[in-house]
Design an enzyme around this catalytic site. Structure first.
Site, PDB file in Angstrom:
ATOM      1  N   LYS A  52       0.842  -1.204   0.000  1.00  0.00           N
ATOM      2  CA  LYS A  52       0.000   0.000   0.000  1.00  0.00           C
ATOM      3  C   LYS A  52       0.876   1.252   0.000  1.00  0.00           C
ATOM      4  CE  LYS A  52      -3.918  -2.250   2.261  1.00  0.00           C
ATOM      5  NZ  LYS A  52      -4.658  -2.547   3.497  1.00  0.00           N
ATOM      6  N   GLN A  96      -4.619  -1.324   9.647  1.00  0.00           N
ATOM      7  CA  GLN A  96      -4.617  -2.653   9.029  1.00  0.00           C
ATOM      8  C   GLN A  96      -5.245  -3.672   9.978  1.00  0.00           C
ATOM      9  OE1 GLN A  96      -3.748  -3.246   5.895  1.00  0.00           O
ATOM     10  NE2 GLN A  96      -4.095  -5.437   5.999  1.00  0.00           N
ATOM     11  N   ASP A 119     -10.705   3.702   4.316  1.00  0.00           N
ATOM     12  CA  ASP A 119     -11.060   2.288   4.275  1.00  0.00           C
ATOM     13  C   ASP A 119     -12.583   2.101   4.272  1.00  0.00           C
ATOM     14  OD1 ASP A 119      -9.459   0.103   4.071  1.00  0.00           O
ATOM     15  OD2 ASP A 119      -9.218  -0.214   6.229  1.00  0.00           O
TER      16      ASP A 119
END
Ligand code: GUN
Length: 298
Positions: A52, A96, A119
């Site tokens: 990422k 994450q 997200d």
């Protein structure tokens, strides 16, 4: 033999378009900044997070990883997330998942300001998406839709059967596909581990999305000839003939299903690269909103 839904090439095209928007933001004095929090040392998460950051930096986004020890307390982790939320130079925050045992993901996600939740996991963003007015869509579902749209696969009016009801994929994908418009307007069915007659339901799908996390969940007999198959799974399985003794497979029995499907995603190189591209898209969107999109998009 099915056509390939090429996530690698499609993600590259998306990134090229995003780079132009990043360049314009930079010219206008805003450097988009994404901070990814990695708690603990899960090897798969380390790889995802590294990818990422790399992808972000490649298109001019300031992509940072904040690595925190698995021993961090809930209070301290929440404080770190709030700090980033208060920092005006940070446009996107991603924690994450999964977090190490003992840490409450729900409470951590709620500390991200919805305007920086690239997200799309904060309840405000989940609720907005479910009510039909999305701000940030979760990256993997958004990547599935983008991949279909860019290959000219029709979604509107078709029956999409989603296998898996996770908050990261299954549920938000159903919400996205129910939105009004050509990228939505689907009839959706969400199946899960307690579904009866899974094979019968999957056989009704014009489009089948597998997001379970178990190899060979979708076999050829479950797929109607000509259906479109999207495989979200990433599973590492032992394979003595492969380099390193293992390889990545999805949730779909690829070789057999590719014989009956009209389109199929490979693993790797399907949904995975699209997830990262959508994260970058959400980050650029957040930075544009922060900078005042009227200024930079004119
Ligand atoms: N772990 C696996 N996929 C994802 C994702 O899309 N977002 C986050 N935050 N964690 C993940």
């Amino acid at each position: 033999m099915a056509n390939i839904l090429d996530g690698k090439a499609t993600a590259a095209a998306v990134r090229d378009e995003l780079k132009e928007r990043v360049d314009r933001l930079r010219e206008a004095g805003t450097v988009p900044r994404l901070v990814v929090l990695l708690v603990g040392e899960d090897p798969a998460s380390q790889v995802y997070v590294r990818n990422k950051g790399k992808a972000a930096r490649k298109i001019g986004i300031d992509g940072e990883t904040l690595e925190l020890p698995a021993t961090i307390s809930q209070t301290e982790l929440e404080a770190r997330v709030r700090e980033l939320g208060d920092d005006p130079s940070v446009h996107g925050i991603l924690v994450q998942l999964p977090l190490p045992k003992g840490l409450d993901e729900e409470r951590v996600v709620r500390c991200i300001p919805p305007s920086k939740d690239v997200d799309g996991l904060h309840p405000v963003n989940v609720g907005d998406l479910a009510r039909g007015t999305p701000a940030f869509a979760p990256c993997t579902p958004a990547g599935c839709v983008e991949l279909l749209v860019r290959h000219g696969v029709e979604i509107a009016g078709r029956h999409v059967v989603i296998v898996g009801r996770s908050n990261l994929v299954g549920r938000p994908l159903a919400s996205l596909l129910l939105l009004k418009g050509a990228r939505g307007d689907a009839s959706t069915t969400v199946c899960h581990s307690r579904s009866r007659n899974l094979a019968d339901i999957v056989r009704q799908g014009d489009i089948v999305v597998a997001a379970v996390g178990r190899p060979n969940t979708i076999t050829a007999d479950m797929v109607r000839p000509g259906a479109v198959v999207v495989d979200v799974g990433i599973n590492r399985i032992d394979d003595p003939s492969a380099k390193g003794g293992s390889r990545l497979v999805g949730d779909v029995d690829y070789d057999a299903v590719a014989d009956v499907a009209s389109w199929i995603t490979p693993v790797p190189g399907g949904v995975g690269p699209m997830t990262i591209a959508m994260l970058l898209a959400n980050t650029v969107q957040a930075a544009e909103a922060h900078a005042g999109s009227a200024l930079v998009r004119s």
